[in-house]
Design an enzyme around this catalytic site. Structure first.
Site, PDB file in Angstrom:
ATOM      1  N   HIS A 260       0.842  -1.205   0.000  1.00 33.06           N
ATOM      2  CA  HIS A 260       0.000   0.000   0.000  1.00 33.06           C
ATOM      3  C   HIS A 260       0.875   1.252   0.000  1.00 33.06           C
ATOM      4  O   HIS A 260       0.539   2.259  -0.615  1.00 33.06           O
ATOM      5  CB  HIS A 260      -0.892   0.030   1.246  1.00 33.06           C
ATOM      6  CG  HIS A 260      -1.887  -1.076   1.306  1.00 33.06           C
ATOM      7  ND1 HIS A 260      -1.765  -2.145   2.160  1.00 33.06           N
ATOM      8  CD2 HIS A 260      -3.039  -1.281   0.625  1.00 33.06           C
ATOM      9  CE1 HIS A 260      -2.791  -2.952   1.999  1.00 33.06           C
ATOM     10  NE2 HIS A 260      -3.572  -2.462   1.077  1.00 33.06           N
TER      11      HIS A 260
ATOM     12  N   SER B  47      -1.929  -8.436   2.790  1.00 32.98           N
ATOM     13  CA  SER B  47      -2.393  -8.337   4.182  1.00 32.98           C
ATOM     14  C   SER B  47      -2.544  -9.723   4.796  1.00 32.98           C
ATOM     15  O   SER B  47      -2.534  -9.880   6.008  1.00 32.98           O
ATOM     16  CB  SER B  47      -3.744  -7.631   4.239  1.00 32.98           C
ATOM     17  OG  SER B  47      -3.644  -6.380   3.636  1.00 32.98           O
ATOM     18  N   ARG B  48      -2.713 -10.734   3.945  1.00 34.74           N
ATOM     19  CA  ARG B  48      -2.959 -12.086   4.467  1.00 34.74           C
ATOM     20  C   ARG B  48      -1.677 -12.828   4.827  1.00 34.74           C
ATOM     21  O   ARG B  48      -1.732 -13.872   5.466  1.00 34.74           O
ATOM     22  CB  ARG B  48      -3.764 -12.895   3.452  1.00 34.74           C
ATOM     23  CG  ARG B  48      -5.175 -12.358   3.257  1.00 34.74           C
ATOM     24  CD  ARG B  48      -5.974 -13.249   2.314  1.00 34.74           C
ATOM     25  NE  ARG B  48      -7.383 -12.959   2.375  1.00 34.74           N
ATOM     26  CZ  ARG B  48      -8.032 -12.078   1.613  1.00 34.74           C
ATOM     27  NH1 ARG B  48      -7.355 -11.386   0.728  1.00 34.74           N
ATOM     28  NH2 ARG B  48      -9.319 -11.884   1.732  1.00 34.74           N
TER      29      ARG B  48
END
Ligand code: PAF
Length: 309
Positions: free
Chosen positions: A48, A208-209
């Site tokens: 991000h 994110s995982r």
């Protein structure tokens, strides 16, 4: 570092955008104003950060949204355990120089619960990720359409000549292709910008995982980027793509369960007819696999080079 202003409603966001643009604020103060929107579901990481940095470098005003969109989850358990930490996110957003953060409650975006009408991702949304997550891309496109409406500077500013750009990661190649199509097919005023995949030092694409992988699973997952890079090396050296060899490499890793691995047209995501021979034009290799509790996706562009002997 200035803490970004947090807006909870679409009306507040529109006012804040109009103010920021009218003040010629944010950064730069150019005659032609520009606004960059970075939609996210929070749990922000270096992937991000690269979207935010790109947006910051290209625009006067940068808006990030943090909203875990229930419409794009088909597994309620996946939605429940999706990592959420707004405090940490705001720190990263502040460090990245974001001006405004839109962090609405679910009822702000979906005041009547699940929307009756939503955007259909059509046939392109039914393949690859869409095959195992029915309705996922309809949910993504519906929320992205709403976010593009909320943040559109042409709707919320009296300043002429405002450019509007929205930033998405190339890691989600199918999502990016669909958002580009939506923006073109439905005449959105935003320019859609794809930002390259960010990888950890071991080659794993940032997600994110990834926090849910244990050390053994994390190590095993690196076979995915190794397989993609082996394919890219062969193609750029002008040799046959040999997708079968890349698939065999992944299949030899017992902790990794491959879902799909294909070579496709980068715009339409149509599979190429010959995935083992030499490629004649640029293409995209894309894959998805389950590793322990998570499903990982990754992709790499393939640019055919001249054969070296
Ligand atoms: O890529 C994501 O994080 C999400 O799919 C997006 C684009 C923010 C829509 O919820």
């Amino acid at each position: 570092m200035n803490a970004p202003r947090v807006l909870r409603t679409a009306a507040e966001l529109k006012d804040a955008i109009a103010e920021a643009l009218a003040a010629g604020s944010g950064h730069g103060g150019n005659a032609v104003q520009s606004l960059g929107l970075v939609p996210t579901m929070g749990a922000l990481h270096s992937g991000h950060r690269s979207l935010l940095d790109t947006a910051r470098a290209q625009n006067n005003v940068v808006v990030a949204s943090v909203f875990v969109n229930p419409l794009q989850f088909n597994d309620p358990e996946d939605l429940r355990r999706y990592p959420r930490d707004l405090e940490a996110d705001l720190e990263l957003l502040g460090a990245a120089g974001v001006d405004l953060v839109f962090a609405p409650a679910e009822a702000e975006v979906y005041p009547d619960g699940e929307p009756l009408v939503r955007i259909s991702a059509g046939e392109l949304g039914a393949r690859y990720e869409g095959a195992s997550r029915p309705g996922h891309f309809d949910g993504v496109l519906t929320v992205v359409a709403k976010l593009l409406h909320y943040a559109s500077p042409t709707a919320s500013s009296t300043t002429p000549n405002v450019r509007f750009r929205a930033y998405f990661g190339q890691k989600d190649a199918q999502q990016l292709a669909l958002i580009r199509r939506m923006a073109a097919d439905l005449d959105f005023d935003a320019e859609i910008i794809g930002v390259p995949v960010v990888r950890a030092a071991d080659g794993l694409a940032e997600s994110s995982r990834n926090v849910f992988l244990n050390p053994a699973q994390r190590k095993a997952a690196t076979v995915l980027s190794r397989a993609l890079f082996s394919l890219q090396d062969r193609v750029s050296a002008g040799r046959p793509a040999d997708l079968a060899a890349a698939v065999a490499l992944v299949a030899a890793e017992p902790l990794v369960e491959l879902d799909y691995f294909d070579i496709v047209d980068p715009q339409t995501l149509q599979p190429l007819a010959d995935v083992n021979g030499p490629l004649e034009k640029p293409a995209l290799a894309l894959l998805a696999a389950r590793v322990g509790p998570v499903r990982l996706i990754d992709n790499l562009p393939l640019e055919p080079g001249a054969e070296t002997s």
